[in-house]
Design a protein around this motif. Sequence first.
Motif, PDB file in Angstrom:
ATOM      1  N   LYS A 195       6.010   1.279   8.385  1.00  0.00           N
ATOM      2  CA  LYS A 195       5.854   2.142   7.215  1.00  0.00           C
ATOM      3  C   LYS A 195       7.198   2.742   6.832  1.00  0.00           C
ATOM      4  O   LYS A 195       8.023   3.022   7.687  1.00  0.00           O
ATOM      5  CB  LYS A 195       4.909   3.308   7.509  1.00  0.00           C
TER       6      LYS A 195
ATOM      7  N   ASP B   5       1.873  -4.983   7.933  1.00  0.00           N
ATOM      8  CA  ASP B   5       0.645  -4.659   8.666  1.00  0.00           C
ATOM      9  C   ASP B   5       0.207  -5.923   9.402  1.00  0.00           C
ATOM     10  O   ASP B   5      -0.517  -6.747   8.870  1.00  0.00           O
ATOM     11  CB  ASP B   5      -0.433  -4.169   7.714  1.00  0.00           C
TER      12      ASP B   5
ATOM     13  N   LYS C 209       5.104  10.777   0.715  1.00  0.00           N
ATOM     14  CA  LYS C 209       4.323   9.547   0.641  1.00  0.00           C
ATOM     15  C   LYS C 209       4.747   8.597   1.742  1.00  0.00           C
ATOM     16  O   LYS C 209       5.783   8.775   2.379  1.00  0.00           O
ATOM     17  CB  LYS C 209       4.504   8.862  -0.706  1.00  0.00           C
ATOM     18  N   TYR C 210       3.903   7.590   1.991  1.00  0.00           N
ATOM     19  CA  TYR C 210       4.312   6.494   2.852  1.00  0.00           C
ATOM     20  C   TYR C 210       3.908   5.180   2.216  1.00  0.00           C
ATOM     21  O   TYR C 210       2.971   5.109   1.423  1.00  0.00           O
ATOM     22  CB  TYR C 210       3.762   6.623   4.277  1.00  0.00           C
ATOM     23  N   GLU C 211       4.680   4.160   2.537  1.00  0.00           N
ATOM     24  CA  GLU C 211       4.440   2.806   2.054  1.00  0.00           C
ATOM     25  C   GLU C 211       4.311   1.891   3.263  1.00  0.00           C
ATOM     26  O   GLU C 211       5.142   1.941   4.162  1.00  0.00           O
ATOM     27  CB  GLU C 211       5.606   2.336   1.177  1.00  0.00           C
TER      28      GLU C 211
ATOM     29  N   LEU D 259       0.837  -1.189   0.000  1.00  0.00           N
ATOM     30  CA  LEU D 259       0.000   0.000   0.000  1.00  0.00           C
ATOM     31  C   LEU D 259       0.878   1.247   0.000  1.00  0.00           C
ATOM     32  O   LEU D 259       1.789   1.369   0.814  1.00  0.00           O
ATOM     33  CB  LEU D 259      -0.906   0.025   1.230  1.00  0.00           C
ATOM     34  N   THR D 260       0.639   2.147  -0.931  1.00  0.00           N
ATOM     35  CA  THR D 260       1.330   3.428  -1.002  1.00  0.00           C
ATOM     36  C   THR D 260       0.288   4.526  -0.971  1.00  0.00           C
ATOM     37  O   THR D 260      -0.723   4.447  -1.663  1.00  0.00           O
ATOM     38  CB  THR D 260       2.168   3.543  -2.289  1.00  0.00           C
ATOM     39  N   ASP D 261       0.531   5.545  -0.163  1.00  0.00           N
ATOM     40  CA  ASP D 261      -0.407   6.659  -0.057  1.00  0.00           C
ATOM     41  C   ASP D 261       0.360   7.953  -0.275  1.00  0.00           C
ATOM     42  O   ASP D 261       1.336   8.228   0.422  1.00  0.00           O
ATOM     43  CB  ASP D 261      -1.072   6.662   1.322  1.00  0.00           C
ATOM     44  N   LEU D 262      -0.056   8.734  -1.272  1.00  0.00           N
ATOM     45  CA  LEU D 262       0.576  10.011  -1.565  1.00  0.00           C
ATOM     46  C   LEU D 262      -0.048  11.092  -0.705  1.00  0.00           C
ATOM     47  O   LEU D 262      -1.265  11.133  -0.534  1.00  0.00           O
ATOM     48  CB  LEU D 262       0.409  10.355  -3.046  1.00  0.00           C
ATOM     49  N   ARG D 263       0.789  11.955  -0.166  1.00  0.00           N
ATOM     50  CA  ARG D 263       0.356  13.070   0.676  1.00  0.00           C
ATOM     51  C   ARG D 263       0.993  14.350   0.149  1.00  0.00           C
ATOM     52  O   ARG D 263       1.961  14.290  -0.602  1.00  0.00           O
ATOM     53  CB  ARG D 263       0.794  12.844   2.137  1.00  0.00           C
TER      54      ARG D 263
END
Length: 65
Positions: free
Chosen positions: A23, A16, A10-12, A2-6
């Motif tokens: 992360k 989990d 970003k964080y990966e 899972l990668t989330d752009l901010r």
Amino acid sequence: MLTDLRPWGKYEVLLDAKACKVKRIIVNPDSQPSYQYHHKRDEIWVIVSGDIVRVEDDYNRQDDI
């Protein structure tokens, strides 16, 4: 993974699991993530490269790496 752009980068999510989450956080130059505080968990940060300013009790503290 899972990668989330901010807006700050970003964080990966690398792991989990029930007991923990790992992360990789990548902060863009001249950006900063928002301040966070967690009542129900602890955090451990490992700085791989770059400079860091740690904020504790609303005071900035420059840490040497």
